[in-house]
Design a protein around this motif. Sequence first.
Motif, PDB file in Angstrom:
ATOM      1  N   ASN A   1      -7.279  -8.845  -5.097  1.00 40.56           N
ATOM      2  CA  ASN A   1      -7.251  -7.384  -5.096  1.00 40.56           C
ATOM      3  C   ASN A   1      -8.119  -6.882  -6.235  1.00 40.56           C
ATOM      4  N   VAL A   2      -8.870  -5.829  -5.984  1.00 45.31           N
ATOM      5  CA  VAL A   2      -9.659  -5.217  -7.053  1.00 45.31           C
ATOM      6  C   VAL A   2      -9.759  -3.715  -6.798  1.00 45.31           C
ATOM      7  N   LEU A   3      -9.614  -2.965  -7.862  1.00 43.32           N
ATOM      8  CA  LEU A   3      -9.753  -1.516  -7.807  1.00 43.32           C
ATOM      9  C   LEU A   3     -11.136  -1.167  -8.347  1.00 43.32           C
ATOM     10  N   LEU A   4     -11.970  -0.596  -7.490  1.00 41.51           N
ATOM     11  CA  LEU A   4     -13.337  -0.229  -7.852  1.00 41.51           C
ATOM     12  C   LEU A   4     -13.396   1.238  -8.242  1.00 41.51           C
ATOM     13  N   ARG A   5     -14.122   1.543  -9.304  1.00 43.29           N
ATOM     14  CA  ARG A   5     -14.341   2.937  -9.702  1.00 43.29           C
ATOM     15  C   ARG A   5     -15.775   3.301  -9.387  1.00 43.29           C
ATOM     16  N   CYS A   6     -15.931   4.314  -8.559  1.00 40.11           N
ATOM     17  CA  CYS A   6     -17.261   4.717  -8.089  1.00 40.11           C
ATOM     18  C   CYS A   6     -18.072   5.394  -9.187  1.00 40.11           C
ATOM     19  N   GLY A   7     -19.356   5.086  -9.183  1.00 40.37           N
ATOM     20  CA  GLY A   7     -20.301   5.717 -10.102  1.00 40.37           C
ATOM     21  C   GLY A   7     -21.256   6.606  -9.328  1.00 40.37           C
ATOM     22  N   VAL A   8     -22.400   6.893  -9.940  1.00 39.87           N
ATOM     23  CA  VAL A   8     -23.438   7.685  -9.290  1.00 39.87           C
ATOM     24  C   VAL A   8     -24.737   6.897  -9.297  1.00 39.87           C
ATOM     25  N   PHE A   9     -25.600   7.187  -8.345  1.00 41.78           N
ATOM     26  CA  PHE A   9     -26.844   6.415  -8.212  1.00 41.78           C
ATOM     27  C   PHE A   9     -27.975   6.927  -9.097  1.00 41.78           C
TER      28      PHE A   9
ATOM     29  N   ILE B   1       0.854  -1.179   0.000  1.00 38.40           N
ATOM     30  CA  ILE B   1       0.000   0.000   0.000  1.00 38.40           C
ATOM     31  C   ILE B   1       0.893   1.232   0.000  1.00 38.40           C
ATOM     32  N   PRO B   2       0.774   2.058  -1.049  1.00 43.15           N
ATOM     33  CA  PRO B   2       1.619   3.244  -1.114  1.00 43.15           C
ATOM     34  C   PRO B   2       1.157   4.321  -0.149  1.00 43.15           C
ATOM     35  N   SER B   3       2.033   5.271   0.107  1.00 42.61           N
ATOM     36  CA  SER B   3       1.649   6.441   0.890  1.00 42.61           C
ATOM     37  C   SER B   3       0.664   7.243   0.063  1.00 42.61           C
ATOM     38  N   GLY B   4      -0.271   7.857   0.697  1.00 45.03           N
ATOM     39  CA  GLY B   4      -1.213   8.708  -0.027  1.00 45.03           C
ATOM     40  C   GLY B   4      -2.659   8.364   0.221  1.00 45.03           C
ATOM     41  N   PRO B   5      -3.140   7.187  -0.267  1.00 47.42           N
ATOM     42  CA  PRO B   5      -4.559   6.890  -0.059  1.00 47.42           C
ATOM     43  C   PRO B   5      -4.889   6.703   1.415  1.00 47.42           C
ATOM     44  N   ARG B   6      -6.125   7.039   1.762  1.00 45.03           N
ATOM     45  CA  ARG B   6      -6.627   6.727   3.102  1.00 45.03           C
ATOM     46  C   ARG B   6      -6.749   5.215   3.199  1.00 45.03           C
TER      47      ARG B   6
ATOM     48  N   ALA C   1      -5.704  -7.701 -11.312  1.00 46.51           N
ATOM     49  CA  ALA C   1      -4.472  -8.157 -11.958  1.00 46.51           C
ATOM     50  C   ALA C   1      -4.753  -9.388 -12.811  1.00 46.51           C
ATOM     51  N   GLU C   2      -4.203  -9.409 -14.007  1.00 43.93           N
ATOM     52  CA  GLU C   2      -4.426 -10.554 -14.895  1.00 43.93           C
ATOM     53  C   GLU C   2      -3.848 -11.844 -14.312  1.00 43.93           C
ATOM     54  N   GLU C   3      -2.893 -11.740 -13.403  1.00 44.49           N
ATOM     55  CA  GLU C   3      -2.297 -12.922 -12.769  1.00 44.49           C
ATOM     56  C   GLU C   3      -3.312 -13.694 -11.927  1.00 44.49           C
ATOM     57  N   ILE C   4      -4.439 -13.071 -11.605  1.00 45.10           N
ATOM     58  CA  ILE C   4      -5.471 -13.718 -10.797  1.00 45.10           C
ATOM     59  C   ILE C   4      -6.019 -14.973 -11.479  1.00 45.10           C
TER      60      ILE C   4
ATOM     61  N   ASP D   1       1.757  -5.237 -11.819  1.00 44.78           N
ATOM     62  CA  ASP D   1       2.534  -4.016 -11.603  1.00 44.78           C
ATOM     63  C   ASP D   1       1.724  -2.777 -11.979  1.00 44.78           C
ATOM     64  N   ASP D   2       0.898  -2.879 -13.022  1.00 41.43           N
ATOM     65  CA  ASP D   2       0.041  -1.753 -13.402  1.00 41.43           C
ATOM     66  C   ASP D   2      -1.025  -1.498 -12.341  1.00 41.43           C
ATOM     67  N   LEU D   3      -1.582  -2.576 -11.774  1.00 42.30           N
ATOM     68  CA  LEU D   3      -2.576  -2.420 -10.710  1.00 42.30           C
ATOM     69  C   LEU D   3      -1.941  -1.728  -9.500  1.00 42.30           C
ATOM     70  N   LYS D   4      -0.731  -2.130  -9.151  1.00 45.17           N
ATOM     71  CA  LYS D   4      -0.044  -1.485  -8.029  1.00 45.17           C
ATOM     72  C   LYS D   4       0.186   0.001  -8.307  1.00 45.17           C
ATOM     73  N   ALA D   5       0.516   0.343  -9.541  1.00 44.54           N
ATOM     74  CA  ALA D   5       0.715   1.756  -9.890  1.00 44.54           C
ATOM     75  C   ALA D   5      -0.600   2.526  -9.777  1.00 44.54           C
ATOM     76  N   LEU D   6      -1.709   1.927 -10.202  1.00 44.93           N
ATOM     77  CA  LEU D   6      -3.018   2.576 -10.107  1.00 44.93           C
ATOM     78  C   LEU D   6      -3.431   2.808  -8.656  1.00 44.93           C
ATOM     79  N   THR D   7      -2.950   1.959  -7.769  1.00 44.11           N
ATOM     80  CA  THR D   7      -3.282   2.071  -6.357  1.00 44.11           C
ATOM     81  C   THR D   7      -2.845   3.407  -5.763  1.00 44.11           C
ATOM     82  N   ALA D   8      -1.777   3.975  -6.311  1.00 42.83           N
ATOM     83  CA  ALA D   8      -1.263   5.246  -5.797  1.00 42.83           C
ATOM     84  C   ALA D   8      -2.279   6.374  -5.956  1.00 42.83           C
ATOM     85  N   THR D   9      -3.192   6.241  -6.913  1.00 39.28           N
ATOM     86  CA  THR D   9      -4.190   7.286  -7.141  1.00 39.28           C
ATOM     87  C   THR D   9      -5.527   6.976  -6.469  1.00 39.28           C
ATOM     88  N   ALA D  10      -5.597   5.851  -5.766  1.00 40.68           N
ATOM     89  CA  ALA D  10      -6.853   5.480  -5.095  1.00 40.68           C
ATOM     90  C   ALA D  10      -7.181   6.478  -3.992  1.00 40.68           C
ATOM     91  N   ARG D  11      -8.443   6.717  -3.790  1.00 37.19           N
ATOM     92  CA  ARG D  11      -8.887   7.597  -2.702  1.00 37.19           C
ATOM     93  C   ARG D  11      -8.923   6.827  -1.385  1.00 37.19           C
TER      94      ARG D  11
END
Length: 129
Positions: free
Chosen positions: A120-128, A33-38, A70-73, A97-107
Amino acid sequence: MKKSGILNRHLAGAIAELGHGDTVLVCDAGMPIPSGPRVVDLAFRAGTPSFAEVLDGLLDELVVEGATAAEEIREANPAAKALLGTRFPRLELVPHDDLKALTATARLVVRTGEARPYANVLLRCGVFF
């Protein structure tokens, strides 16, 4: 006191702050887990809580418009791939490695106690609406 839904006050509060386009990483206990996201760390013991339990609890409360893993899943954790495939028919797969890089921008990062690789999964929030 809340009587249903996510009771963890740190996680419930973090969810309430999310907006359209924000990303949330739900990860196993070993994901760096990188520094940055909550971070809300729910890990208690190896396997507890599981990736599936936490993911389903989040999906009950979030609008999700996309998901990336990650495609390795595919080979390393077919059970987690099957779970994600049922939850997200258009799951995007990228190199780990790309998923880990995307993690740095996670909220938000939600760490589970999952002890199986690539859960591991990166979810992108939508609207209701």
